[in-house]
Design a protein around this motif. Structure first.
Motif, PDB file in Angstrom:
ATOM      1  N   LEU A   1      12.349  40.961  23.273  1.00 28.73           N
ATOM      2  CA  LEU A   1      12.937  42.292  23.118  1.00 28.73           C
ATOM      3  C   LEU A   1      14.342  42.333  23.724  1.00 28.73           C
ATOM      4  N   LYS A   2      14.522  41.637  24.853  1.00 27.56           N
ATOM      5  CA  LYS A   2      15.834  41.618  25.511  1.00 27.56           C
ATOM      6  C   LYS A   2      15.908  40.422  26.451  1.00 27.56           C
ATOM      7  N   PHE A   3      16.898  39.555  26.228  1.00 21.10           N
ATOM      8  CA  PHE A   3      17.161  38.472  27.162  1.00 21.10           C
ATOM      9  C   PHE A   3      18.084  39.020  28.237  1.00 21.10           C
ATOM     10  N   LEU A   4      17.686  38.873  29.490  1.00 26.49           N
ATOM     11  CA  LEU A   4      18.475  39.411  30.600  1.00 26.49           C
ATOM     12  C   LEU A   4      19.342  38.348  31.260  1.00 26.49           C
ATOM     13  N   GLY A   5      18.860  37.121  31.309  1.00 23.08           N
ATOM     14  CA  GLY A   5      19.577  36.093  32.040  1.00 23.08           C
ATOM     15  C   GLY A   5      19.370  36.285  33.528  1.00 23.08           C
ATOM     16  N   ALA A   6      20.403  35.990  34.314  1.00 26.95           N
ATOM     17  CA  ALA A   6      20.308  36.119  35.769  1.00 26.95           C
ATOM     18  C   ALA A   6      20.264  37.582  36.167  1.00 26.95           C
ATOM     19  N   CYS A   7      19.404  37.897  37.126  1.00 31.84           N
ATOM     20  CA  CYS A   7      19.265  39.271  37.634  1.00 31.84           C
ATOM     21  C   CYS A   7      19.357  39.259  39.148  1.00 31.84           C
TER      22      CYS A   7
ATOM     23  N   PHE B   1       4.032  45.062  26.613  1.00 26.61           N
ATOM     24  CA  PHE B   1       5.124  44.100  26.666  1.00 26.61           C
ATOM     25  C   PHE B   1       5.342  43.756  28.127  1.00 26.61           C
ATOM     26  N   CYS B   2       6.084  42.688  28.388  1.00 23.19           N
ATOM     27  CA  CYS B   2       6.198  42.180  29.757  1.00 23.19           C
ATOM     28  C   CYS B   2       7.635  41.829  30.120  1.00 23.19           C
ATOM     29  N   LEU B   3       7.905  41.887  31.399  1.00 22.55           N
ATOM     30  CA  LEU B   3       9.113  41.331  31.985  1.00 22.55           C
ATOM     31  C   LEU B   3       8.711  39.949  32.485  1.00 22.55           C
ATOM     32  N   TYR B   4       9.423  38.923  32.033  1.00 22.61           N
ATOM     33  CA  TYR B   4       9.088  37.541  32.370  1.00 22.61           C
ATOM     34  C   TYR B   4      10.184  36.892  33.196  1.00 22.61           C
ATOM     35  N   GLN B   5       9.768  36.000  34.095  1.00 15.73           N
ATOM     36  CA  GLN B   5      10.699  35.101  34.764  1.00 15.73           C
ATOM     37  C   GLN B   5      10.575  33.746  34.079  1.00 15.73           C
TER      38      GLN B   5
ATOM     39  N   TYR C   1      15.541  35.972  33.413  1.00 14.03           N
ATOM     40  CA  TYR C   1      14.454  36.850  32.989  1.00 14.03           C
ATOM     41  C   TYR C   1      14.670  37.304  31.554  1.00 14.03           C
ATOM     42  N   PHE C   2      13.575  37.772  30.937  1.00 13.67           N
ATOM     43  CA  PHE C   2      13.653  38.429  29.638  1.00 13.67           C
ATOM     44  C   PHE C   2      12.478  39.387  29.507  1.00 13.67           C
ATOM     45  N   ILE C   3      12.569  40.261  28.533  1.00 12.23           N
ATOM     46  CA  ILE C   3      11.502  41.209  28.238  1.00 12.23           C
ATOM     47  C   ILE C   3      10.980  40.862  26.853  1.00 12.23           C
ATOM     48  N   GLY C   4       9.656  40.765  26.716  1.00 12.87           N
ATOM     49  CA  GLY C   4       9.091  40.366  25.434  1.00 12.87           C
ATOM     50  C   GLY C   4       7.660  40.835  25.242  1.00 12.87           C
TER      51      GLY C   4
END
Length: 189
Positions: free
Chosen positions: A46-52, A162-166, A6-9
């Protein structure tokens, strides 16, 4: 075990997707890249999360939705730039002039994610919109020999969410909105 990434962008409006897809068409005449960003996937990370984990994802969504965010704002995009060698850049992108509201959102997302168990990003934040990555061949239209005015242009864009993406790496487009966070003029809606 978490396997989805996931990431936020910040998403781009359809008008900007179309404009930047036109830039890709011009760039394709000059250069070959292994990966071309699908126009629907254009975004500003905005933020790369990787695995969640499911718990982390639920906590992030909850915190994103309850937080007070800045009002909608305007960003300046462009000109084109690159990461890597100037003539053979590994990533070709549009720069994003960092505005105060964008910096505030980035900082608050970083803090929120730390509280949920993600490491703080140590690299300097360089907002951008990736057009292509993984250079194969060709000479950049930004090089001294081939300056192309199309890539020197600047654009303005309104940011209202902004969005949280998979991430779905094998699909095109590959980013799916998991949750959307709207910026509200005049406070909470």
């Amino acid at each position: 075990m978490a396997t989805n990434h996931y990431f936020i962008g910040v998403p781009l409006q359809k008008e900007k997707q179309d404009e930047f897809a036109d830039l890709q068409k011009i760039l394709r005449q000059e250069m070959t890249y292994k990966t071309w960003t699908h126009p629907e996937d254009f975004h500003i990370t905005l933020k790369f999360l990787g695995a969640c984990t499911t718990e982390q994802l639920a906590a992030i969504e909850k915190e994103l939705q309850k937080k007070s965010w800045p009002d909608p704002f305007e960003l300046e995009l462009g000109p084109a730039a690159s990461f890597g060698k100037k003539d053979q850049p590994r990533v070709f992108h549009l720069s994003v002039k960092e505005a105060s509201p964008l910096a505030r959102i980035k900082k608050e997302i970083e803090q929120l994610c730390e509280q949920v168990g993600f490491e703080k990003e140590d690299r300097t934040y360089k907002p951008h919109i990736t057009l292509a990555k993984k250079w194969v061949s060709g000479l950049s239209p930004l090089s001294a020999e081939k300056v192309n005015d199309h890539f020197l242009k600047t654009y303005s864009m309104d940011v209202d969410r902004f969005c949280l993406y998979q991430i779905h790496p094998q699909q095109s487009p590959k980013y799916e909105v998991v949750c959307e966070v709207n910026l509200y003029s005049g406070g909470e809606a």
